[in-house]
Scaffold this motif. Structure first.
Motif, PDB file in Angstrom:
ATOM      1  N   LEU A 187       0.832  -1.209   0.000  1.00 31.36           N
ATOM      2  CA  LEU A 187       0.000   0.000   0.000  1.00 31.36           C
ATOM      3  C   LEU A 187       0.865   1.256   0.000  1.00 31.36           C
ATOM      4  N   GLY A 188       1.994   1.217   0.680  1.00 32.02           N
ATOM      5  CA  GLY A 188       2.917   2.353   0.668  1.00 32.02           C
ATOM      6  C   GLY A 188       3.478   2.604  -0.721  1.00 32.02           C
ATOM      7  N   LEU A 189       3.846   1.539  -1.423  1.00 34.23           N
ATOM      8  CA  LEU A 189       4.344   1.683  -2.795  1.00 34.23           C
ATOM      9  C   LEU A 189       3.249   2.190  -3.730  1.00 34.23           C
ATOM     10  N   LEU A 190       2.023   1.707  -3.528  1.00 35.95           N
ATOM     11  CA  LEU A 190       0.899   2.194  -4.326  1.00 35.95           C
ATOM     12  C   LEU A 190       0.670   3.682  -4.068  1.00 35.95           C
ATOM     13  N   ALA A 191       0.777   4.087  -2.809  1.00 33.05           N
ATOM     14  CA  ALA A 191       0.615   5.510  -2.472  1.00 33.05           C
ATOM     15  C   ALA A 191       1.682   6.360  -3.165  1.00 33.05           C
ATOM     16  N   LEU A 192       2.920   5.854  -3.220  1.00 34.55           N
ATOM     17  CA  LEU A 192       3.985   6.581  -3.923  1.00 34.55           C
ATOM     18  C   LEU A 192       3.681   6.729  -5.405  1.00 34.55           C
ATOM     19  N   LEU A 193       3.173   5.672  -6.014  1.00 35.86           N
ATOM     20  CA  LEU A 193       2.827   5.740  -7.438  1.00 35.86           C
ATOM     21  C   LEU A 193       1.700   6.748  -7.678  1.00 35.86           C
ATOM     22  N   ILE A 194       0.694   6.720  -6.817  1.00 39.87           N
ATOM     23  CA  ILE A 194      -0.418   7.663  -6.969  1.00 39.87           C
ATOM     24  C   ILE A 194       0.076   9.082  -6.741  1.00 39.87           C
ATOM     25  N   TRP A 195       0.855   9.282  -5.682  1.00 37.22           N
ATOM     26  CA  TRP A 195       1.363  10.618  -5.361  1.00 37.22           C
ATOM     27  C   TRP A 195       2.255  11.133  -6.491  1.00 37.22           C
ATOM     28  N   GLY A 196       3.094  10.257  -7.015  1.00 43.03           N
ATOM     29  CA  GLY A 196       4.014  10.657  -8.078  1.00 43.03           C
ATOM     30  C   GLY A 196       3.322  10.999  -9.383  1.00 43.03           C
ATOM     31  N   SER A 197       2.144  10.449  -9.598  1.00 42.37           N
ATOM     32  CA  SER A 197       1.437  10.729 -10.844  1.00 42.37           C
ATOM     33  C   SER A 197       0.400  11.839 -10.687  1.00 42.37           C
ATOM     34  N   SER A 198       0.311  12.438  -9.516  1.00 44.00           N
ATOM     35  CA  SER A 198      -0.758  13.415  -9.268  1.00 44.00           C
ATOM     36  C   SER A 198      -0.656  14.645 -10.172  1.00 44.00           C
ATOM     37  N   VAL A 199       0.548  15.126 -10.442  1.00 47.16           N
ATOM     38  CA  VAL A 199       0.686  16.304 -11.299  1.00 47.16           C
ATOM     39  C   VAL A 199       0.247  15.962 -12.725  1.00 47.16           C
ATOM     40  N   ALA A 200       0.712  14.838 -13.237  1.00 50.98           N
ATOM     41  CA  ALA A 200       0.374  14.455 -14.609  1.00 50.98           C
ATOM     42  C   ALA A 200      -1.124  14.211 -14.759  1.00 50.98           C
ATOM     43  N   VAL A 201      -1.718  13.506 -13.816  1.00 58.36           N
ATOM     44  CA  VAL A 201      -3.155  13.222 -13.889  1.00 58.36           C
ATOM     45  C   VAL A 201      -3.952  14.517 -13.758  1.00 58.36           C
ATOM     46  N   SER A 202      -3.551  15.380 -12.825  1.00 57.05           N
ATOM     47  CA  SER A 202      -4.259  16.646 -12.625  1.00 57.05           C
ATOM     48  C   SER A 202      -4.179  17.518 -13.877  1.00 57.05           C
ATOM     49  N   LYS A 203      -2.985  17.623 -14.433  1.00 55.44           N
ATOM     50  CA  LYS A 203      -2.815  18.465 -15.634  1.00 55.44           C
ATOM     51  C   LYS A 203      -3.607  17.886 -16.807  1.00 55.44           C
ATOM     52  N   ALA A 204      -3.597  16.561 -16.947  1.00 52.45           N
ATOM     53  CA  ALA A 204      -4.332  15.928 -18.051  1.00 52.45           C
ATOM     54  C   ALA A 204      -5.835  16.154 -17.914  1.00 52.45           C
ATOM     55  N   THR A 205      -6.365  16.019 -16.706  1.00 56.46           N
ATOM     56  CA  THR A 205      -7.806  16.248 -16.538  1.00 56.46           C
ATOM     57  C   THR A 205      -8.143  17.723 -16.732  1.00 56.46           C
TER      58      THR A 205
END
Length: 161
Positions: free
Chosen positions: A14-32
């Motif tokens: 779950l910690g690794l999943l959180a890192l992946l989600i956190w790390g992609s937040s800028v890209a996902v936010s900008k894309a949406t």
């Protein structure tokens, strides 16, 4: 495998999943934001995250009941702080003027977990492992290096400080 071992492995996953989600937040936010607009996209992101959170609570036995038992003051203060942070962060991403400002917003976003760890120690009155101080120093030092680097177009280096 014992229950403790499986619990540790689940926590690590779950910690690794959180890192992946956190790390992609800028890209996902900008894309949406490119698809839905500067104001609609953050609302969509927050609504989707809230619904996923409620779904996860509903799937956990007693999850909704336990959440309903939390003190109102806790929910209002912590919820307000989170919504305020997330709103300001998403607006910073939305109004970033070019990749350099987007990088700055992203770096500040990465400091949030470090600040959470740093403040949780005195608030929870717990002892930190010796590794926390060097980790926080590296996190804040890296952020400072990236934030103070000149807009020269060259890679970040110590000579730019």
């Amino acid at each position: 495998m014992t229950k403790t071992e499986s619990s540790v492995k689940l926590g690590t996953a779950l910690g690794l999943l959180a890192l992946l989600i956190w790390g992609s937040s800028v890209a996902v936010s900008k894309a949406t934001m490119l698809s839905f607009g500067r104001y609609t996209a953050p609302a969509l992101n927050m609504t989707t995250a809230g619904l996923i959170g409620i779904l996860l609570l509903a799937l956990k036995p007693g999850g909704l009941r336990d959440a309903a038992r939390l003190p109102r003051k806790y929910l209002l203060v912590c919820g307000g702080l989170f919504v305020g942070y997330e709103t300001l962060y998403l607006l910073a991403v939305a109004f970033a003027d070019g990749p350099r400002q987007l990088l700055h917003a992203s770096i500040l976003n990465y400091l949030w977990p470090s600040l959470t760890l740093a403040f949780s120690i005195p608030i929870l009155k717990t002892k930190a492992k010796w590794t926390l101080a060097p980790a926080l120093t590296i996190a804040f030092g890296g952020a400072a290096l990236a934030l103070i680097a000149r807009d020269s177009g060259e890679p970040l280096s110590w000579s730019q400080t």
